[in-house]
Design an enzyme around this catalytic site. Structure first.
Site, PDB file in Angstrom:
ATOM      1  N   TYR A  32       0.832  -1.201   0.000  1.00 15.42           N
ATOM      2  CA  TYR A  32       0.000   0.000   0.000  1.00 15.42           C
ATOM      3  C   TYR A  32       0.865   1.249   0.000  1.00 15.42           C
ATOM      4  O   TYR A  32       2.081   1.183   0.208  1.00 15.42           O
ATOM      5  CB  TYR A  32      -0.958  -0.008   1.199  1.00 15.42           C
ATOM      6  N   GLU A 182      12.283   2.080  14.185  1.00 18.81           N
ATOM      7  CA  GLU A 182      11.440   3.192  13.734  1.00 18.81           C
ATOM      8  C   GLU A 182      10.182   3.238  14.596  1.00 18.81           C
ATOM      9  O   GLU A 182      10.015   2.430  15.512  1.00 18.81           O
ATOM     10  CB  GLU A 182      11.087   3.029  12.247  1.00 18.81           C
TER      11      GLU A 182
HETATM   12  N1  PLP Z   1       7.907   3.578   8.890  1.00 20.37           N
HETATM   13  C1  PLP Z   1       6.785   2.849   8.934  1.00 20.37           C
HETATM   14  C2  PLP Z   1       6.802   1.532   9.641  1.00 20.37           C
HETATM   15  C3  PLP Z   1       5.604   3.323   8.324  1.00 20.37           C
HETATM   16  O1  PLP Z   1       4.475   2.581   8.381  1.00 20.37           O
HETATM   17  C4  PLP Z   1       5.623   4.590   7.691  1.00 20.37           C
HETATM   18  C5  PLP Z   1       4.443   5.116   7.046  1.00 20.37           C
HETATM   19  O2  PLP Z   1       3.382   4.523   7.005  1.00 20.37           O
HETATM   20  C6  PLP Z   1       6.815   5.320   7.686  1.00 20.37           C
HETATM   21  C7  PLP Z   1       7.952   4.778   8.282  1.00 20.37           C
HETATM   22  C8  PLP Z   1       6.905   6.676   7.047  1.00 20.37           C
HETATM   23  O3  PLP Z   1       6.910   6.578   5.641  1.00 20.37           O
HETATM   24  P1  PLP Z   1       6.378   7.766   4.735  1.00 20.37           P
HETATM   25  O4  PLP Z   1       7.148   8.978   5.102  1.00 20.37           O
HETATM   26  O5  PLP Z   1       6.655   7.318   3.360  1.00 20.37           O
HETATM   27  O6  PLP Z   1       4.913   7.910   5.035  1.00 20.37           O
END
Ligand code: PLP
Length: 286
Positions: A32, A182
């Protein structure tokens, strides 16, 4: 009533249907993207589509539509649902060949499923939370080993959010081998002295699209960036913390496991990066 998109059709949300044999439903076999919308325009759209292609490639999944067609579907949904500020959610699954089997169906005969819907979030960029900052807890990272692929297996991140909620906090940072990977749905950063520290890209974390943009803007603004793992103790002793994601942009972190960072207010680096990110990404919105 929202209009949603399913496999070529724009439908009222109550009429949209997916097979019970769809592999995303049975096996979480889907990927997604979430793209934010500000002022009716898509933020970082090209980045999200590039990552979608990478996720599909890593899982040997077929691309459901060309870049231009996907852009058109995003725009049409934003238009018909009158989204000023909000999100577009896109999901691609390996589809269904009408039964349950661990073996992938033949891509020659099984089409991917493509679903998109919008979420309206008025005032998305002016969230009061950005003025207060987030309180987070640390939890073990119990996810699988390919976190670089943006799959719909989100049960553990959901459990993490629930653990945070139960603790009276806003979110959780996940720890593996003593180091922060993260956040449950965002990338994690600390600031010490004049250095922004965040884990380097690998299979251990999602390659955030907002992360890439924010680090680029930080370097352009002559801020020092160090991409390396950091421990939770290092985080608790940091001057500042923040997270990035498509829907939160840059969001300050003010407390970790009950330990206040700095003076407990959103820090200057996080506040500045949020401002720069919102200004700059609006310039390239489509
Ligand atoms: N890390 C995880 C586990 C995520 O689910 C997301 C976003 O859904 C992100 C980092 C941040 O990614 P982005 O900046 O592309 O939304």
């Amino acid at each position: 009533m929202r209009t949603v998109y399913v496999n070529g059709d724009y439908l009222p949300e109550t009429e949209a249907k997916i097979s019970i044999f769809d592999r995303a439903f049975l096996m979480a076999d889907g990927v997604y993207e979430v793209t934010s919308v500000l002022g009716g325009k898509l933020i970082d759209f090209a980045g999200h589509l590039t990552r979608l292609e990478r996720s599909l490639n890593e899982l040997d999944m077929k691309k459901p539509a060309a870049f231009d067609d996907l852009l058109e579907i995003h725009r049409e949904l934003v238009r018909v649902n009158e989204i000023e500020d909000g999100l577009v959610y896109l999901q691609v699954t390996r589809g269904s060949d009408g039964d349950r089997d661990f073996v992938f169906p033949d891509p020659e005969t099984t089409e991917p499923t493509l679903v998109l819907f919008t979420q309206s979030k008025p005032g998305l960029a002016n969230s009061p939370q950005a003025g207060k900052g987030l309180k987070i807890i640390s939890i073990d990272d119990l996810r699988w080993g390919r976190r670089d692929i943006k799959t719909v297996q989100l049960l553990y991140p959901s459990m993490g959010k629930m653990m945070a909620k139960k603790a009276g906090c806003d979110d959780a940072w996940m720890i593996e081998d003593g180091h922060v990977t993260e956040g449950t749905s965002n990338n994690a950063y600390i600031v010490k002295g004049n250095k922004i520290i965040t884990r380097q890209l690998s299979n251990d974390i999602l390659h955030g699209i907002t992360r890439a943009a924010v680090l680029r803007f930080a370097r352009e603004a002559q801020m020092e960036v160090e991409e390396r793992p950091f421990t939770i103790d290092e985080a608790k002793a940091a001057d500042e913390g923040f997270i990035t994601s498509a829907s939160a942009f840059v969001m300050p972190v003010v407390e970790i496991d009950g330990q206040t960072l700095g003076d407990g207010a959103p820090g200057p680096v996080a506040r500045r990066l949020r401002e720069i990110y919102l200004d700059e990404s609006l310039k390239t919105a489509v």
